[in-house]
Design an enzyme around this catalytic site. Structure first.
Site, mmCIF file in Angstrom:
data_model
loop_
_atom_site.group_PDB
_atom_site.id
_atom_site.type_symbol
_atom_site.label_atom_id
_atom_site.label_comp_id
_atom_site.label_asym_id
_atom_site.label_seq_id
_atom_site.Cartn_x
_atom_site.Cartn_y
_atom_site.Cartn_z
ATOM 1 N N GLN A 245 18.302 -52.040 4.363
ATOM 2 C CA GLN A 245 18.284 -50.644 3.898
ATOM 3 C C GLN A 245 19.032 -50.473 2.580
ATOM 4 O O GLN A 245 19.251 -49.348 2.134
ATOM 5 C CB GLN A 245 18.906 -49.721 4.962
ATOM 6 C CG GLN A 245 18.184 -49.706 6.283
ATOM 7 C CD GLN A 245 16.767 -49.133 6.181
ATOM 8 O OE1 GLN A 245 16.404 -48.468 5.200
ATOM 9 N NE2 GLN A 245 15.951 -49.378 7.189
ATOM 10 N N LYS B 243 10.408 -53.024 2.573
ATOM 11 C CA LYS B 243 11.282 -51.861 2.438
ATOM 12 C C LYS B 243 11.680 -51.633 0.979
ATOM 13 O O LYS B 243 12.420 -50.721 0.665
ATOM 14 C CB LYS B 243 12.520 -52.030 3.305
ATOM 15 C CG LYS B 243 12.209 -51.974 4.810
ATOM 16 C CD LYS B 243 13.484 -51.902 5.616
ATOM 17 C CE LYS B 243 13.304 -52.331 7.054
ATOM 18 N NZ LYS B 243 12.664 -51.324 7.890
HETATM 19 N N1 7TS Z 1 18.014 -54.401 9.594
HETATM 20 C C1 7TS Z 1 18.004 -53.093 9.321
HETATM 21 C C2 7TS Z 1 19.261 -52.410 8.896
HETATM 22 C C3 7TS Z 1 16.798 -52.397 9.393
HETATM 23 O O1 7TS Z 1 16.777 -51.092 9.094
HETATM 24 C C4 7TS Z 1 15.612 -53.073 9.788
HETATM 25 C C5 7TS Z 1 14.305 -52.359 9.963
HETATM 26 C C6 7TS Z 1 15.693 -54.438 10.040
HETATM 27 C C7 7TS Z 1 16.904 -55.068 9.946
HETATM 28 C C8 7TS Z 1 14.494 -55.249 10.414
HETATM 29 O O2 7TS Z 1 13.661 -55.366 9.334
HETATM 30 P P1 7TS Z 1 12.228 -56.113 9.488
HETATM 31 O O3 7TS Z 1 11.556 -55.863 8.192
HETATM 32 O O4 7TS Z 1 12.514 -57.542 9.738
HETATM 33 O O5 7TS Z 1 11.542 -55.457 10.647
HETATM 34 N N2 7TS Z 1 14.449 -51.015 10.250
HETATM 35 C C9 7TS Z 1 13.498 -50.150 10.643
HETATM 36 C C10 7TS Z 1 13.750 -48.803 10.820
HETATM 37 O O6 7TS Z 1 14.850 -48.278 10.629
HETATM 38 N N3 7TS Z 1 12.634 -48.200 11.226
HETATM 39 O O7 7TS Z 1 11.666 -49.111 11.297
HETATM 40 C C11 7TS Z 1 12.189 -50.325 10.947
#
Ligand code: 7TS
Length: 415
Positions: free
Chosen positions: A211, A234
């Site tokens: 984030q 993201k």
């Molecule tokens: N860490 C944090 C702080 C996150 O917000 C997320 C995904 C992840 C790890 C995992 O990321 P990924 O791309 O490997 O899935 N967060 C969210 C959310 O807040 N709503 O949907 C996904």
């Protein structure tokens, strides 16, 4: 006039919005207000074009052919690595490992570093606001190694005290794994003193930057963190790819995470030797088009300017909080200040899913649920919450529409 006001004056959000074709979608016949950017961001046309160009002009497998297309594809893939390294301030390109996303990056560190170096009695320090992807991989490796998980608590007002983290770091701490920005509280964690203190006791630090990277300047060398994880999707890039930054001296000492093609130097049935960094950690055909897309996304972010984006988003978040706290029954999760692009809240007497569904009918996309942070929901004693999260293309008008719809929703649902 402050630097912030100057930056936001010069910020042409309408021009930026033109770069994102999906923003023209009209859910239920209403203009889209996409306020679920913490879940994933939308993609600018240049990213889509770069991936299309890759597939129409450059595609082949990487690192293995001597033919023209293989060389083109390898160059495009490796160029993306250079862009990532420069974007997050890594000193060496070999310190950038392409993974499937934040989740896989953390799993890689937990399994490889944790599996090799954790012993019974060692402590893994997490915080109460971690995403499940920065909890469960550590539980898995704790079960395997006999290490213990410890958790830095929050203050009841939701604020995170660095002192608490510093107190929780002991001689037994081997790794501190924490979010750089919380996906629920939105707080930008002041990580510098935590990293410094962890290093003093000989522990390493992993920052979950999922984030953070889209919303602020991240310089891993300056932070002096040992590992940094983030997801492309993201930060305006495609899904299916993410990054693990690791200090070379640590990555060198870690065993491979997965075995397969590309990560080896020599294989016999008796013995295998491994490739150099970063390839030792990139088994199999990597997400090549996705790397190209990610590289283009990061260039796009820098063409807008990270300081300008941060200033713009800061204003939107402040305005969002200002409007929400005035609504009767709305409880903000986390402090009002010191946060990035995320505003989560609960509403007395109204279920978050009803809120998100109601707003959806108005064309407004927000998130409702536990946000993959169930321990944090437990801490607040709520099963779920609603969340508005902004990006570089978000507008004040969208925030106002969300606040207006929320007010309407509360009058409809509360009894
Ligand atoms: N860490 C944090 C702080 C996150 O917000 C997320 C995904 C992840 C790890 C995992 O990321 P990924 O791309 O490997 O899935 N967060 C969210 C959310 O807040 N709503 O949907 C996904």
């Amino acid at each position: 006039m402050s630097l912030h006001s100057l930056q936001t004056l010069a910020y042409d959000v309408e021009r930026i919005r033109q770069d994102f074709p999906i923003l023209a979608v009209q859910p239920h016949g209403k203009p889209l207000a996409y306020l679920d950017n913490a879940a994933t961001t939308q993609k600018p046309r240049c990213v889509l074009d770069a991936m299309m160009h890759y597939y129409t002009h450059l595609h082949s497998n990487v690192h293995r052919g001597v033919h023209y297309l293989s060389e083109q594809a390898t160059a495009a893939y490796e160029h993306a690595r250079d862009i990532v390294a420069s974007f997050i301030g890594a000193r060496r390109r070999e310190e950038i490992i392409f993974t499937r996303g934040t989740t896989e990056s953390i799993n890689l560190v937990a399994a490889s570093w944790g599996g090799a170096f954790l012993r019974p009695g060692d402590e893994i320090l997490l915080t109460v606001f971690e995403h499940h992807s920065n909890i469960v991989p550590w539980q898995l490796v704790a079960q395997r190694t006999g290490a213990q998980i410890r958790v830095v608590p929050l203050e009841p007002d939701g604020s995170f005290f660095v002192e608490r983290a510093l107190e929780a770091i002991t001689e037994q701490t081997r790794i501190v794994a924490l979010a750089h920005v919380s996906n629920v509280l939105g707080i930008v964690v002041p990580v510098a003193p935590i990293i410094e203190h962890a290093h003093r006791v000989g522990a390493v630090v992993l920052l979950d930057g999922a984030q953070a990277v889209a919303h602020m300047d991240v310089d891993v060398a300056e932070l002096d963190c040992d590992f940094y994880a983030f997801s492309s999707h993201k930060v305006y890039g495609p899904t299916g790819i993410g990054v693990l930054y690791g200090k070379a001296e640590l990555l060198e000492r870690m065993p491979p995470y997965q075995g397969g093609g590309d990560m080896i130097r020599r294989v016999t049935f008796e013995h295998t030797t491994y490739n150099d960094l970063p390839y030792k950690f990139e088994a199999g055909t990597p997400p090549i088009a996705e790397a190209v897309g990610l590289g283009r996304a990061l260039e796009y972010v820098d063409s807008i300017g990270r300081a300008a984006i941060a200033a713009w988003e800061e204003q939107l978040v402040a305005s969002c909080i200002e409007q929400l706290v005035q609504i009767d029954g709305v409880q903000l999760l986390g402090p009002e200040r010191g946060r990035a692009a995320v505003v989560a809240f609960s509403v007395e007497g109204v279920h978050p899913h009803d809120i998100a569904t109601f707003l959806d009918r108005e064309g407004i996309a927000i998130r409702a649920g536990h946000h993959c942070a169930q321990p944090l929901m437990d801490f607040f004693g709520i099963p779920a919450s609603s969340r508005i999260s902004v990006a570089m293309y978000s507008t004040e008008e969208e925030i106002e529409r969300a606040a207006t719809a929320l007010r309407k929703c509360i009058t409809v649902f509360r009894f």
